[in-house]
Design a protein around this motif. Structure first.
Motif, PDB file in Angstrom:
ATOM      1  N   GLN A 194       0.832  -1.175   0.000  1.00  0.00           N
ATOM      2  CA  GLN A 194       0.000   0.000   0.000  1.00  0.00           C
ATOM      3  C   GLN A 194       0.880   1.243   0.000  1.00  0.00           C
ATOM      4  N   VAL A 195       0.436   2.265  -0.714  1.00  0.00           N
ATOM      5  CA  VAL A 195       1.206   3.484  -0.806  1.00  0.00           C
ATOM      6  C   VAL A 195       0.996   4.334   0.446  1.00  0.00           C
ATOM      7  N   GLN A 196       2.088   4.875   0.962  1.00  0.00           N
ATOM      8  CA  GLN A 196       2.042   5.780   2.102  1.00  0.00           C
ATOM      9  C   GLN A 196       2.260   7.200   1.594  1.00  0.00           C
ATOM     10  N   LEU A 197       1.470   8.144   2.099  1.00  0.00           N
ATOM     11  CA  LEU A 197       1.496   9.508   1.603  1.00  0.00           C
ATOM     12  C   LEU A 197       1.714  10.507   2.726  1.00  0.00           C
ATOM     13  N   VAL A 198       2.558  11.501   2.470  1.00  0.00           N
ATOM     14  CA  VAL A 198       2.841  12.547   3.442  1.00  0.00           C
ATOM     15  C   VAL A 198       2.833  13.893   2.740  1.00  0.00           C
ATOM     16  N   GLU A 199       1.943  14.792   3.177  1.00  0.00           N
ATOM     17  CA  GLU A 199       1.849  16.123   2.590  1.00  0.00           C
ATOM     18  C   GLU A 199       2.763  17.109   3.311  1.00  0.00           C
ATOM     19  N   SER A 200       3.139  18.156   2.586  1.00  0.00           N
ATOM     20  CA  SER A 200       3.917  19.234   3.168  1.00  0.00           C
ATOM     21  C   SER A 200       3.724  20.491   2.320  1.00  0.00           C
ATOM     22  N   GLY A 201       4.155  21.622   2.848  1.00  0.00           N
ATOM     23  CA  GLY A 201       4.110  22.861   2.096  1.00  0.00           C
ATOM     24  C   GLY A 201       3.018  23.823   2.492  1.00  0.00           C
ATOM     25  N   GLY A 202       2.162  23.429   3.398  1.00  0.00           N
ATOM     26  CA  GLY A 202       1.104  24.323   3.839  1.00  0.00           C
ATOM     27  C   GLY A 202       1.651  25.447   4.689  1.00  0.00           C
ATOM     28  N   GLY A 203       0.794  26.424   4.969  1.00  0.00           N
ATOM     29  CA  GLY A 203       1.216  27.545   5.779  1.00  0.00           C
ATOM     30  C   GLY A 203       0.197  28.657   5.774  1.00  0.00           C
ATOM     31  N   LEU A 204       0.588  29.782   6.347  1.00  0.00           N
ATOM     32  CA  LEU A 204      -0.263  30.962   6.422  1.00  0.00           C
ATOM     33  C   LEU A 204       0.196  31.974   5.384  1.00  0.00           C
ATOM     34  N   VAL A 205      -0.720  32.371   4.515  1.00  0.00           N
ATOM     35  CA  VAL A 205      -0.405  33.331   3.460  1.00  0.00           C
ATOM     36  C   VAL A 205      -1.510  34.370   3.353  1.00  0.00           C
ATOM     37  N   GLN A 206      -1.213  35.426   2.611  1.00  0.00           N
ATOM     38  CA  GLN A 206      -2.190  36.478   2.372  1.00  0.00           C
ATOM     39  C   GLN A 206      -2.967  36.199   1.091  1.00  0.00           C
ATOM     40  N   ALA A 207      -4.165  36.723   1.015  1.00  0.00           N
ATOM     41  CA  ALA A 207      -4.963  36.589  -0.196  1.00  0.00           C
ATOM     42  C   ALA A 207      -4.174  37.113  -1.393  1.00  0.00           C
ATOM     43  N   GLY A 208      -4.226  36.360  -2.475  1.00  0.00           N
ATOM     44  CA  GLY A 208      -3.497  36.729  -3.674  1.00  0.00           C
ATOM     45  C   GLY A 208      -2.136  36.074  -3.790  1.00  0.00           C
ATOM     46  N   ARG A 242       2.835  26.197  -2.854  1.00  0.00           N
ATOM     47  CA  ARG A 242       3.001  24.921  -3.528  1.00  0.00           C
ATOM     48  C   ARG A 242       3.007  23.795  -2.513  1.00  0.00           C
ATOM     49  N   LEU A 243       2.066  22.897  -2.648  1.00  0.00           N
ATOM     50  CA  LEU A 243       1.981  21.745  -1.774  1.00  0.00           C
ATOM     51  C   LEU A 243       2.678  20.554  -2.413  1.00  0.00           C
ATOM     52  N   SER A 244       3.264  19.725  -1.575  1.00  0.00           N
ATOM     53  CA  SER A 244       3.928  18.522  -2.042  1.00  0.00           C
ATOM     54  C   SER A 244       3.372  17.316  -1.310  1.00  0.00           C
TER      55      SER A 244
END
Length: 127
Positions: free
Chosen positions: A1-15, A19-21
Motif C-alpha cells: 500500500q502506498v504511504q502519503l505525506v503532505e507538506s508545504g502548507g502555511g499561512l499566506v495572504q490573499a493573492g 506549492r503543496l507537495s
C-alpha cells in the motif's frame, strides 16, 4: 500500500501563491491516479484536483480551475499542487490521496474511491 505525506502548507495572504507537495512511498506509486482533496472546519471533504498515472489527464474543481495546477513526478514519487491567487475560501486542510478503486469511475472525484490518504497539511489564507 502506498504511504502519503503532505507538506508545504502555511499561512499566506490573499493573492499569494503556495506549492503543496505529497511524498509517496511504495513501489507502485506510478500506477495510481492521484488527487488532492481539502476539508474546511465543519465542512465535508471536497475534491480539488486529480491527475492520471502518466499526467495525461487532469481534473479540477470549478472553484480552483485556472488558479491551481496539479502535477506529478513519478521518478521522485511526488505529487504537487501549485496554488495561485489564493483566496480566504481556500483555507482548509489539504490531503493527497491515491485512487485505488476504478470500477465505478476511472476518473473519480469521490473520497470512497481513494484508498490511501496522507495526514493533511494546513493552508490558511488571510484577507
Amino acid at each position: 500500500q502506498v504511504q502519503l505525506v503532505e507538506s508545504g502548507g502555511g499561512l499566506v495572504q490573499a493573492g499569494d501563491s503556495l506549492r503543496l507537495s505529497c511524498a509517496a512511498s511504495g513501489r507502485t506509486f506510478s500506477s495510481f491516479r492521484m488527487a488532492w482533496f481539502r476539508q474546511a472546519p465543519g465542512k465535508e471533504r471536497e475534491f480539488v484536483s486529480a491527475i492520471t498515472w502518466n499526467g495525461g489527464t487532469t481534473d479540477y474543481a470549478a472553484s480552483v480551475k485556472g488558479r491551481f495546477a496539479i502535477s506529478r513526478d513519478n521518478a521522485k514519487n511526488a505529487l504537487y499542487l501549485q496554488m495561485n491567487s489564493l483566496k480566504p475560501e481556500d483555507t482548509a486542510i489539504y490531503y493527497c490521496a491515491a485512487q485505488t478503486r476504478y470500477y465505478t469511475n476511472p476518473y473519480s472525484k469521490v473520497t470512497a474511491d481513494f484508498g490511501s490518504w496522507g495526514q493533511g497539511t494546513q493552508v490558511t489564507v488571510s484577507s
